[in-house]
Design an enzyme around this catalytic site. Structure first.
Site, short mmCIF file in Angstrom:
data_model
loop_
_atom_site.label_atom_id
_atom_site.label_comp_id
_atom_site.label_asym_id
_atom_site.label_seq_id
_atom_site.Cartn_x
_atom_site.Cartn_y
_atom_site.Cartn_z
N GLU A 1 55.02 59.65 7.18
CA GLU A 1 55.60 60.68 8.04
C GLU A 1 55.51 60.22 9.48
O GLU A 1 54.47 59.71 9.90
CB GLU A 1 54.84 62.01 7.94
CG GLU A 1 55.03 62.76 6.66
CD GLU A 1 54.39 64.14 6.69
OE1 GLU A 1 54.28 64.74 7.79
OE2 GLU A 1 53.98 64.61 5.62
N GLU B 1 47.99 65.17 3.54
CA GLU B 1 47.07 65.40 4.66
C GLU B 1 45.81 66.12 4.19
O GLU B 1 45.52 67.25 4.59
CB GLU B 1 47.81 66.18 5.75
CG GLU B 1 49.03 65.41 6.27
CD GLU B 1 49.72 66.04 7.46
OE1 GLU B 1 49.65 67.26 7.62
OE2 GLU B 1 50.34 65.30 8.24
C1 BG6 Z 1 52.96 67.11 8.75
C2 BG6 Z 1 53.21 67.84 7.45
O1 BG6 Z 1 51.70 67.34 9.18
O2 BG6 Z 1 53.75 67.47 9.83
C3 BG6 Z 1 54.65 68.28 7.25
O3 BG6 Z 1 52.83 67.05 6.36
C4 BG6 Z 1 55.17 68.86 8.54
O4 BG6 Z 1 54.72 69.17 6.18
C5 BG6 Z 1 55.10 67.80 9.63
O5 BG6 Z 1 56.45 69.40 8.47
C6 BG6 Z 1 55.67 68.23 10.95
O6 BG6 Z 1 55.07 69.42 11.34
P1 BG6 Z 1 55.93 70.67 11.82
O7 BG6 Z 1 54.95 71.76 11.96
O8 BG6 Z 1 56.56 70.27 13.08
O9 BG6 Z 1 56.92 70.91 10.72
#
Ligand code: BG6
Length: 482
Positions: A381, A188
């Site tokens: 993701e 990101e």
């Molecule tokens: C993404 C990141 O933006 O979101 C991850 O790359 C992160 O590292 C994921 O865990 C989900 O976000 P969160 O804050 O719910 O863990």
């Protein structure tokens, strides 16, 4: 539903959120080891999560307890990885995205020789994946750098960090090139402005010329480092591919009032500008104009722009969790998303953390990204952070998670049918890990449950949620049965 026969289904993790073992085998302190879980802070208060002070960080660095620093213990993947990989194999994973902790190999970033124990750990991890037929995908910089570099030179604001990072990359390519085809530079890369400390080691008090100036300078160094790492990868590991990774923050106009549309356009262009640099090899002219208007001056060395132009990425990847809307009206109700505030979309439902679920937005984003960049796409993701309830018999009925994925996969299939070329999909946190933004355990994304609470209490026992069996079926049928 038609997914390509070689579609890579799997999951994605980050070292700092799962490995734990923060002080084991010579690992150094990373910026994530001083990120505290704050039990009394409203989880939707973005400011409370991203604010850092030099004094606070120094105090945290001296702290040895792990209770309020959950990323120090993670889910102890460092010692449980064999068992976890067995479960991923049982689900039929074709690929697993992990990151390599810079501090395991180079504890402060300055060392000239890599830490042998750290190097050895990833050999064991990648061999174990290969033995299970799981292809490793690697992020080189997932919100993690040596803490020492943040204190010394304000993280990536300092140009020296490029060379130190490249030394780390060289070790990774030399040691692990034999196992890994798909690489990624910065997770990101757009996130520097949203959480400068975890993205780039930037500390407000050390940013004497202002945070905006510091962030764009750091970003420039990350762009140069990405290009040079791509060059190095291509030279050292023939056939390997380097991807770029964006937080896809798709934004719709809140109304069709032209000013809302204009504000939305600005937001979307800003979001895409980071991948523009990495794919097209150029800073978008309008972004440069915007920086000029804001009096932000990026210090560049001769040859920087040529390097960025010459060594662009091979595939495009992004994270996608939610969408948002934009409005110029100050009264428009706002809601948090992935470390960002957007205007609430009345057509969408939100998770407990306020992130607005939008499967159609995934199709929209895939089309937009493929049309713009014309390179194969990897969704690296995606997922739903939710609290899970363990029943008395140990079962976990996470129908809400299955529903989230089902609807996103349907839209992904439609995008493929529209002509988008996709390499694969890795769900976020296929096993419960520590949340990035809240430093908490109770925001769970996994198909596999881990018995641990926000303060690190629990047996760390792993168990299968209902979604485990569901995702297994999806992979088995290559997305035919959702
Ligand atoms: C993404 C990141 O933006 O979101 C991850 O790359 C992160 O590292 C994921 O865990 C989900 O976000 P969160 O804050 O719910 O863990």
């Amino acid at each position: 539903m038609k997914f390509p026969s070689n579609f890579l289904w799997g999951g994605a993790l980050a070292a700092n959120q799962c490995e734990g073992a923060w002080d084991v085998d010579g690992r150094g302190l990373s910026v994530q080891d001083v990120q505290a879980f704050k039990p009394n802070v409203d989880q939707k208060n973005l400011k409370a999560h991203t604010s850092v002070t030099l004094e606070g960080l120094k105090q945290a660095a001296l702290e040895t307890d792990t209770t309020y620093y959950p990323k120090r213990h993670g889910i102890d993947f460092y010692h449980h990885y064999e068992e976890d990989l067995d479960l991923f194999q049982e689900m039929g994973f074709k690929i697993l995205r992990v990151s390599i902790a810079w501090t395991r190999l180079y504890p402060t970033g300055h060392e000239t020789e890599a830490n042998a124990n750290g190097v050895e750990f990833y050999h064991r991890l990648f061999s174990a994946m290969k033995a299970r037929g799981i292809e490793p995908m690697v992020t080189l910089h997932h919100y993690e750098m040596p803490l020492a570099l943040a204190f010394e030179g304000n993280g990536w604001v300092s140009r020296n960090v490029i060379d130190m990072f490249l030394r780390f990359c060289e070790t990774c390519f030399r040691e692990y090139g034999q196992y890994v085809k798909y690489w990624m530079g910065f997770n990101e890369i757009d996130s520097c402005g949203r959480h400068p400390f975890t993205s780039a080691g930037i500390i407000p008090e050390l940013s004497t010329e202002g945070m905006d100036q510091a962030c764009y300078q750091a970003l420039h160094h990350q762009f140069v480092a990405s290009a040079l790492a791509t060059k190095m990868l291509h030279e050292m590991v023939p056939g390997a591919m380097m991807g770029c990774m964006l937080t896809k923050l798709t934004c719709y106009p809140y109304t069709c009032e032209p000013m809302d549309a204009l504000a939305t356009q600005k937001r979307n262009l800003e979001n895409l500008s980071y991948t523009d640099v990495l794919v097209f090899g150029e800073y978008p002219k309008m972004i440069l104009r915007d920086l000029e208007k804001r009096n932000i001056k990026i210090a560049m060395e001769p040859g920087d722009l040529e390097v960025i132009k010459q060594y662009t990425c091979d595939y495009v990847s992004f994270s996608y969790y939610m969408s948002m809307t934009e409005s110029v009206s100050p009264d428009a109700p706002r809601t948090p998303g992935n470390t960002v505030l957007g205007v609430k979309n009345p057509y969408l439902k939100s998770s407990e953390w306020g992130w607005q679920t939008d499967p159609v937005g995934l199709r929209y984003s895939l089309i937009e990204m493929y049309d713009r960049y014309k390179k194969p796409i990897f969704v690296v993701e995606n997922g739903l952070g939710a609290r899970d309830k363990v029943e008395e018999d140990g079962s976990i009925h996470d129908e809400y998670r299955i529903e989230y994925f089902r609807r996103h996969f349907e839209e992904m299939a439609k995008a493929i049918d529209d002509g988008v070329e996709m390499l694969g999909y890795t769900s976020w946190g296929p096993i419960d890990i520590i949340s990035a933004s809240g430093n908490q355990m109770s925001k769970r994304y996994g198909f596999i449950y881990v018995d641990q609470d926000d303060l690190g209490n629990g047996t760390l026992q792993r168990s299968r949620k209902d979604s485990f069996y569901w995702y297994k079926k999806v992979i088995e049928t290559n997305g035919e049965e959702l």
